[in-house]
Design a protein around this motif. Sequence first.
Motif, PDB file in Angstrom:
ATOM      1  N   LEU A 160      -0.663   3.397  -3.673  1.00 10.26           N
ATOM      2  CA  LEU A 160      -1.475   2.958  -4.806  1.00 10.26           C
ATOM      3  C   LEU A 160      -1.150   1.528  -5.204  1.00 10.26           C
ATOM      4  N   GLY A 161       0.104   1.125  -5.023  1.00 12.17           N
ATOM      5  CA  GLY A 161       0.477  -0.246  -5.338  1.00 12.17           C
ATOM      6  C   GLY A 161      -0.188  -1.267  -4.441  1.00 12.17           C
ATOM      7  N   ARG A 162      -0.709  -0.814  -3.313  1.00  9.13           N
ATOM      8  CA  ARG A 162      -1.395  -1.715  -2.374  1.00  9.13           C
ATOM      9  C   ARG A 162      -2.913  -1.608  -2.483  1.00  9.13           C
ATOM     10  N   LEU A 163      -3.395  -0.729  -3.396  1.00  6.88           N
ATOM     11  CA  LEU A 163      -4.829  -0.544  -3.576  1.00  6.88           C
ATOM     12  C   LEU A 163      -5.334  -1.091  -4.904  1.00  6.88           C
ATOM     13  N   VAL A 164      -4.493  -1.843  -5.583  1.00 12.52           N
ATOM     14  CA  VAL A 164      -4.904  -2.487  -6.824  1.00 12.52           C
ATOM     15  C   VAL A 164      -5.703  -3.749  -6.488  1.00 12.52           C
ATOM     16  N   THR A 171       7.940  -5.031  -2.935  1.00  9.14           N
ATOM     17  CA  THR A 171       8.403  -3.982  -3.838  1.00  9.14           C
ATOM     18  C   THR A 171       9.913  -3.942  -3.897  1.00  9.14           C
ATOM     19  N   ILE A 172      10.558  -4.030  -2.759  1.00 14.19           N
ATOM     20  CA  ILE A 172      12.006  -3.842  -2.707  1.00 14.19           C
ATOM     21  C   ILE A 172      12.750  -4.941  -3.457  1.00 14.19           C
ATOM     22  N   ASP A 193     -10.440   2.770   7.795  1.00 12.99           N
ATOM     23  CA  ASP A 193      -9.140   2.192   8.086  1.00 12.99           C
ATOM     24  C   ASP A 193      -8.064   3.224   7.761  1.00 12.99           C
ATOM     25  N   SER A 194      -6.850   2.957   8.170  1.00  9.62           N
ATOM     26  CA  SER A 194      -5.732   3.840   7.852  1.00  9.62           C
ATOM     27  C   SER A 194      -4.483   2.994   7.685  1.00  9.62           C
ATOM     28  N   PHE A 195      -3.583   3.486   6.863  1.00  9.24           N
ATOM     29  CA  PHE A 195      -2.347   2.759   6.615  1.00  9.24           C
ATOM     30  C   PHE A 195      -1.201   3.744   6.540  1.00  9.24           C
ATOM     31  N   ARG A 196      -0.095   3.387   7.121  1.00  6.73           N
ATOM     32  CA  ARG A 196       1.058   4.269   7.078  1.00  6.73           C
ATOM     33  C   ARG A 196       1.560   4.380   5.646  1.00  6.73           C
ATOM     34  N   PHE A 197       2.207   5.480   5.364  1.00  2.57           N
ATOM     35  CA  PHE A 197       2.752   5.753   4.046  1.00  2.57           C
ATOM     36  C   PHE A 197       4.219   5.366   4.090  1.00  2.57           C
ATOM     37  N   ALA A 198       4.589   4.308   3.392  1.00  3.61           N
ATOM     38  CA  ALA A 198       5.858   3.631   3.671  1.00  3.61           C
ATOM     39  C   ALA A 198       7.085   4.305   3.066  1.00  3.61           C
ATOM     40  N   PHE A 199       6.982   4.834   1.839  1.00  4.66           N
ATOM     41  CA  PHE A 199       8.157   5.441   1.217  1.00  4.66           C
ATOM     42  C   PHE A 199       7.704   6.547   0.258  1.00  4.66           C
ATOM     43  N   ALA A 200       8.649   7.358  -0.202  1.00  3.79           N
ATOM     44  CA  ALA A 200       8.320   8.620  -0.870  1.00  3.79           C
ATOM     45  C   ALA A 200       7.982   8.456  -2.343  1.00  3.79           C
ATOM     46  N   ASP A 201       6.940   7.689  -2.616  1.00  2.89           N
ATOM     47  CA  ASP A 201       6.474   7.511  -3.983  1.00  2.89           C
ATOM     48  C   ASP A 201       5.017   7.079  -3.925  1.00  2.89           C
ATOM     49  N   PRO A 202       4.184   7.505  -4.895  1.00  2.00           N
ATOM     50  CA  PRO A 202       2.773   7.084  -4.865  1.00  2.00           C
ATOM     51  C   PRO A 202       2.587   5.576  -4.848  1.00  2.00           C
ATOM     52  N   ASP A 218      -9.103  -3.339   1.324  1.00  2.00           N
ATOM     53  CA  ASP A 218     -10.044  -3.961   2.266  1.00  2.00           C
ATOM     54  C   ASP A 218     -11.358  -4.339   1.592  1.00  2.00           C
ATOM     55  N   GLY A 219     -11.788  -3.539   0.618  1.00  2.00           N
ATOM     56  CA  GLY A 219     -13.082  -3.770  -0.014  1.00  2.00           C
ATOM     57  C   GLY A 219     -13.092  -4.895  -1.014  1.00  2.00           C
ATOM     58  N   GLU A 220     -11.915  -5.332  -1.454  1.00  2.00           N
ATOM     59  CA  GLU A 220     -11.765  -6.382  -2.462  1.00  2.00           C
ATOM     60  C   GLU A 220     -12.458  -6.024  -3.771  1.00  2.00           C
ATOM     61  N   TYR A 221     -12.409  -4.735  -4.146  1.00  2.00           N
ATOM     62  CA  TYR A 221     -12.884  -4.316  -5.469  1.00  2.00           C
ATOM     63  C   TYR A 221     -11.836  -4.714  -6.502  1.00  2.00           C
ATOM     64  N   SER A 222     -12.226  -4.655  -7.768  1.00  2.00           N
ATOM     65  CA  SER A 222     -11.303  -4.973  -8.856  1.00  2.00           C
ATOM     66  C   SER A 222     -11.553  -4.006  -9.995  1.00  2.00           C
ATOM     67  N   ASP A 223     -10.482  -3.350 -10.475  1.00  2.00           N
ATOM     68  CA  ASP A 223     -10.603  -2.406 -11.581  1.00  2.00           C
ATOM     69  C   ASP A 223      -9.362  -2.559 -12.466  1.00  2.00           C
ATOM     70  N   PRO A 224      -9.486  -3.204 -13.627  1.00  2.00           N
ATOM     71  CA  PRO A 224      -8.333  -3.411 -14.512  1.00  2.00           C
ATOM     72  C   PRO A 224      -7.694  -2.108 -14.977  1.00  2.00           C
ATOM     73  N   ILE A 225      -8.489  -1.036 -15.100  1.00  2.00           N
ATOM     74  CA  ILE A 225      -7.931   0.241 -15.545  1.00  2.00           C
ATOM     75  C   ILE A 225      -6.969   0.782 -14.492  1.00  2.00           C
ATOM     76  N   VAL A 226      -7.378   0.739 -13.222  1.00  2.00           N
ATOM     77  CA  VAL A 226      -6.496   1.167 -12.136  1.00  2.00           C
ATOM     78  C   VAL A 226      -5.239   0.303 -12.107  1.00  2.00           C
ATOM     79  N   ASP A 227      -5.429  -0.992 -12.204  1.00  2.00           N
ATOM     80  CA  ASP A 227      -4.287  -1.915 -12.166  1.00  2.00           C
ATOM     81  C   ASP A 227      -3.293  -1.582 -13.274  1.00  2.00           C
ATOM     82  N   ASP A 228      -3.803  -1.311 -14.474  1.00  2.00           N
ATOM     83  CA  ASP A 228      -2.934  -1.023 -15.608  1.00  2.00           C
ATOM     84  C   ASP A 228      -2.191   0.298 -15.416  1.00  2.00           C
ATOM     85  N   LEU A 229      -2.898   1.318 -14.951  1.00  2.00           N
ATOM     86  CA  LEU A 229      -2.262   2.619 -14.737  1.00  2.00           C
ATOM     87  C   LEU A 229      -1.143   2.530 -13.704  1.00  2.00           C
TER      88      LEU A 229
END
Length: 502
Positions: free
Chosen positions: A387-391, A9-10, A374-383, A398-409
């Motif tokens: 969410l950028g790691r759950l696309v 991201t950076i 599972d759990s993941f630390r929240f790295a910086f002050a923005d969604p 972890d589940g390896e799902y795929s959703d183009p609508i989520v990706d686009d949003l």
Amino acid sequence: ANDIRNVGTIRRLITGLNDYYWDLVDADDGLYEDLTREGVLATFESEVGVKALNDNTVEYTLTAPTPYFLSYLVTELFFPVKKEFLERVGVQDFGNTKEQMLYTGGYYLADWQRDRSILMRRNPYYWDADNITVNEIQMQKIADGAIGLQMFQRGEVNTTTLQGDQVLALQGTQWEDKIYLAETSSVTFWFAMNFTTDNPEANAFFNNLNFRKALYHGLDRAKLLELYSPFEPERLLRNTIIPEDTIFDNYGRDYTDYPLLAEVKARDTYNVALARDYFAKAVSELVDENGNIRGVQPTTVDMLPIAQFGVDGRLPVQILYVHSNDSTDTREALLLQEMLRETFEGQVELVLGQYVDSMFNEAIRPRRFDLAYDSFRFAFADPMAQLGRLVTRGSVNDGEYSDPIVDDLVARANEITDIQERYELFSQAERRLIDEVYVIPWRSGGGSYSMSYTLPFTYPRGGFGTTRFKYKGMQLQAQPITTAQYNELEAQFRAELRAMQQ
């Protein structure tokens, strides 16, 4: 060259850094004759928006307005490294021993026994050494919570956390009024389903929305949380992916109070009748008139060394739930197994499997699981941090799902700099992740029962980076903190915080 994971991201936020990064990759891969690593390195000063203005000032030039950029600066990514020292010890060995570390913090590493203990001493050369109030800190690895409690009672450790059964056992003793509930953290725990599992029964049901909704409403999360907080389990509940009280827009509005998420936050998700209704719909879609799960043949599911079991392609659907060998995790797995058996009247059967050291390396990465949390630390002050790691193909998907609508949003939201518009789109993406039940958020981190000699709110705190692991300014007292004292100090701290925000 070192497979760094947190630069993605950076490098798009700092001018020139993305092109510089990929030019280095291309140079190392030898894609172009006229592109060399030395040549790319020589462009850093002129092309990348990172400059040392003087001995004490670094200037970053960003590609776009980034209100959350300051929250990046408390992460490890921005810690300074002395180049000459790094080159002397080598990047492969840097940080592997205390002799191969060089740093500028308030403590230095005096001793490090791997998987046993860490000894830190006050750094007299620290720029603000007068505010390092504790001279020496020793951390010990204590695998058994019962031993940790005994050591605290003997005065051998300064702080201990308690499981629910330990809290109950201390009622009516001299320790009862020394127990307090610590703050919850920005860490969110969620249940993850393996959408690509080799278990054909679980695969069929996880890829059915009605079954996922049945699971969502069939989990009594408050009951599970009684293992951690027997008196106030609801305090640990979290319905959203992004934590509350962590991200605010420029009008002071909590991101989780945006309408689509405020509704989720207020939900009582546990509803047996609704869970059974969704399950019946799933069965009608997945099971034929002869009781066979469509497309599933009897087979042996081999997820060794976690588990191996046979499936017959008929109800009950068998699902492998993976957990650690920790005593609380084991009790939680057994409770979850019985909960789902009862909720779905014997038609959902959890097969329990344990990993030994690392869930990611032993279960998630090799795909040896059907259901896990599972759990993941929240790295910086923005969604975007979560969410950028759950696309699709996201680093914590972890589940390896795929959703183009989520990706686009998520992609569209990340292009917007107006905070309200940005958060609105992100809230749409998060709401879809939850409504489609790709993950099931269920509890916050922190919030544990604790006993301590350390005065709370005297040392740094925060939801991002390494702030919450700092000890600067920490104060100790001779006797354990009492419940009443903690509550008084917390109320005082909250009042001071509100005054600062006005």
